[in-house]
Design a protein around this motif. Sequence first.
Motif, mmCIF file in Angstrom:
data_model
loop_
_atom_site.group_PDB
_atom_site.id
_atom_site.type_symbol
_atom_site.label_atom_id
_atom_site.label_comp_id
_atom_site.label_asym_id
_atom_site.label_seq_id
_atom_site.Cartn_x
_atom_site.Cartn_y
_atom_site.Cartn_z
ATOM 1 N N GLN A 276 0.833 -1.206 0.000
ATOM 2 C CA GLN A 276 0.000 0.000 0.000
ATOM 3 C C GLN A 276 0.867 1.254 0.000
ATOM 4 N N TYR A 277 1.869 1.296 0.897
ATOM 5 C CA TYR A 277 2.720 2.475 0.998
ATOM 6 C C TYR A 277 3.569 2.657 -0.267
ATOM 7 N N GLN A 278 4.011 1.565 -0.867
ATOM 8 C CA GLN A 278 4.741 1.662 -2.131
ATOM 9 C C GLN A 278 3.843 2.239 -3.228
ATOM 10 N N ALA A 279 2.606 1.772 -3.281
ATOM 11 C CA ALA A 279 1.667 2.275 -4.291
ATOM 12 C C ALA A 279 1.353 3.751 -4.049
ATOM 13 N N GLU A 280 1.209 4.147 -2.793
ATOM 14 C CA GLU A 280 0.956 5.552 -2.470
ATOM 15 C C GLU A 280 2.104 6.435 -2.968
ATOM 16 N N GLU A 281 3.336 5.989 -2.729
ATOM 17 C CA GLU A 281 4.481 6.797 -3.123
ATOM 18 C C GLU A 281 4.605 6.891 -4.635
ATOM 19 N N ARG A 282 4.360 5.807 -5.331
ATOM 20 C CA ARG A 282 4.420 5.845 -6.796
ATOM 21 C C ARG A 282 3.320 6.735 -7.366
ATOM 22 N N THR A 283 2.163 6.719 -6.734
ATOM 23 C CA THR A 283 1.073 7.590 -7.189
ATOM 24 C C THR A 283 1.440 9.054 -7.015
ATOM 25 N N MET A 284 2.029 9.403 -5.859
ATOM 26 C CA MET A 284 2.424 10.785 -5.631
ATOM 27 C C MET A 284 3.542 11.202 -6.589
ATOM 28 N N MET A 285 4.458 10.307 -6.887
ATOM 29 C CA MET A 285 5.519 10.618 -7.850
ATOM 30 C C MET A 285 4.932 10.850 -9.241
ATOM 31 N N THR A 286 3.896 10.099 -9.564
ATOM 32 C CA THR A 286 3.226 10.294 -10.861
ATOM 33 C C THR A 286 2.565 11.656 -10.922
ATOM 34 N N PHE A 287 1.899 12.067 -9.849
ATOM 35 C CA PHE A 287 1.285 13.402 -9.815
ATOM 36 C C PHE A 287 2.348 14.482 -10.047
ATOM 37 N N ARG A 288 3.509 14.326 -9.403
ATOM 38 C CA ARG A 288 4.569 15.322 -9.579
ATOM 39 C C ARG A 288 5.110 15.284 -11.008
ATOM 40 N N LEU A 289 5.222 14.096 -11.561
ATOM 41 C CA LEU A 289 5.686 13.956 -12.936
ATOM 42 C C LEU A 289 4.714 14.616 -13.906
ATOM 43 N N VAL A 290 3.422 14.417 -13.668
ATOM 44 C CA VAL A 290 2.398 15.015 -14.531
ATOM 45 C C VAL A 290 2.469 16.534 -14.486
ATOM 46 N N SER A 291 2.597 17.095 -13.281
ATOM 47 C CA SER A 291 2.577 18.552 -13.144
ATOM 48 C C SER A 291 3.838 19.204 -13.714
ATOM 49 N N SER A 292 4.946 18.439 -13.815
ATOM 50 C CA SER A 292 6.204 18.992 -14.333
ATOM 51 C C SER A 292 6.667 18.231 -15.573
ATOM 52 N N ARG A 293 5.725 17.674 -16.342
ATOM 53 C CA ARG A 293 6.099 16.725 -17.382
ATOM 54 C C ARG A 293 7.005 17.333 -18.454
ATOM 55 N N TYR A 294 6.779 18.586 -18.833
ATOM 56 C CA TYR A 294 7.614 19.177 -19.880
ATOM 57 C C TYR A 294 9.034 19.413 -19.374
ATOM 58 N N ARG A 295 9.133 19.855 -18.139
ATOM 59 C CA ARG A 295 10.465 20.071 -17.564
ATOM 60 C C ARG A 295 11.191 18.739 -17.372
ATOM 61 N N VAL A 296 10.476 17.712 -16.917
ATOM 62 C CA VAL A 296 11.089 16.397 -16.761
ATOM 63 C C VAL A 296 11.570 15.872 -18.112
ATOM 64 N N MET A 297 10.759 16.059 -19.158
ATOM 65 C CA MET A 297 11.158 15.598 -20.479
ATOM 66 C C MET A 297 12.403 16.330 -20.970
ATOM 67 N N GLU A 298 12.499 17.631 -20.699
ATOM 68 C CA GLU A 298 13.703 18.379 -21.076
ATOM 69 C C GLU A 298 14.926 17.840 -20.338
ATOM 70 N N LEU A 299 14.744 17.531 -19.064
ATOM 71 C CA LEU A 299 15.858 16.994 -18.284
ATOM 72 C C LEU A 299 16.284 15.633 -18.832
ATOM 73 N N LEU A 300 15.312 14.756 -19.128
ATOM 74 C CA LEU A 300 15.635 13.439 -19.663
ATOM 75 C C LEU A 300 16.251 13.536 -21.051
ATOM 76 N N ASP A 301 15.832 14.533 -21.827
ATOM 77 C CA ASP A 301 16.455 14.755 -23.136
ATOM 78 C C ASP A 301 17.936 15.107 -22.974
ATOM 79 N N ALA A 302 18.233 15.924 -21.948
ATOM 80 C CA ALA A 302 19.632 16.269 -21.684
ATOM 81 C C ALA A 302 20.423 15.045 -21.227
ATOM 82 N N MET A 303 19.777 14.165 -20.456
ATOM 83 C CA MET A 303 20.427 12.950 -19.969
ATOM 84 C C MET A 303 20.598 11.911 -21.069
ATOM 85 N N ASN A 304 19.789 12.018 -22.108
ATOM 86 C CA ASN A 304 19.660 10.953 -23.107
ATOM 87 C C ASN A 304 21.003 10.462 -23.641
#
Length: 364
Positions: A276-304
């Motif tokens: 349950q706690y693992q699922a809660e944390e992954r859900t919250m990480m997804t919410f953060r990923l969604v709200s910052s998705r363009y910035r995360v994609m730019e960061l991953l593009d730099a890491m690519n």
Amino acid sequence: MLDVAGENKELIRPSRKKPIFPVQDMLRRYLERYGRETALPTSYQDLYRFTYTKPLIDKNGKDTYWETVMYDMHQWDYLRESLVKIYAILKTEGDLSFTEHLDVRRIDFCAFGNSQPFRIRIVNKYNDNYDHYYIKQADASRIYGLELEHLLSPDRITYLTSNNTLVEEHIPGVPGDLFLQQYLENPTTNKIRLAKEFVKFNERCFVRLLGDMRSYNFIVNMTPDIEDVQYRIRAIDFDQQCYEGRKNLYLPQFFKENNKFVALAQKHLDTNSIRQYQAEERTMMTFRLVSSRYRVMELLDAMNNDEISKEEKILQLKTELAEHHNQLAYFKAQTMGQLLKTHLKQTLRKSLLLVPKTQSKFSD
């Protein structure tokens, strides 16, 4: 259930010395775009011009692995002014009107860490209150770690870069190893809540591939809450972001230094609660990923295509993750950045399916 690193298990130990990876152009442009890159009045190399050092001993007479550094008078006068200005840039976006009552009380150096940091103690001359910040070598993998922490964790991170210099705020809290010594057996410590937080922290590190979270590389914050205390575990060392080849090095549960935290989880939590706690944390990480998705994609593009690890470590990690998740998609990754993107999609897949528009953008 979480596993304890025992004597009859293979010893889990990260690389003794990780190289410093230079900041490439694409990452530099990312840092400039999001206000991380700025001009600073002094650099890491300037701090290295000290004349001698003396060991820093704590209040109990024990070696801290830090050394207080000394400079000649001309160098010291220049550094004092410059370091106060950097503090103003870090804390008040460069408003120097608050700096007249600030001074540098002490500069400490640690040759023990990968980044060989300098710790700056800033003091308020009026009331003697003090604060710290750190100046380090700008290491690309560490910067990726700081930025991923800022975007995907519950906490925000303040840091700045300037060419080959990295400036980080101090993250306050009780170091995990000291917490085990001084607070774990305190009658007021809620061990169930602490165990829950360790499970969530363990999950955060694995999802975003942050390694080497031994107890002295994270802190514990305690917040009074209604009739009890809430706990938050925060990473304070990001040198091992996407560097190591062994999967278990990205899971804090496998370090012997964290055995007492794991034992709490085994004692106070059942398998369903842990899931349950693992699922809660992954859900919250997804919410953060969604709200910052363009910035995360730019960061991953730099890491690519960035080189932040060694080929043999990349091969080992993608092999172990592919086996762990039974997913051949990991073998397509040729860099740690590509591997992290695959891993984020795999570990957050169920939560991403709830937001199909975002998932389609992230899965490109």
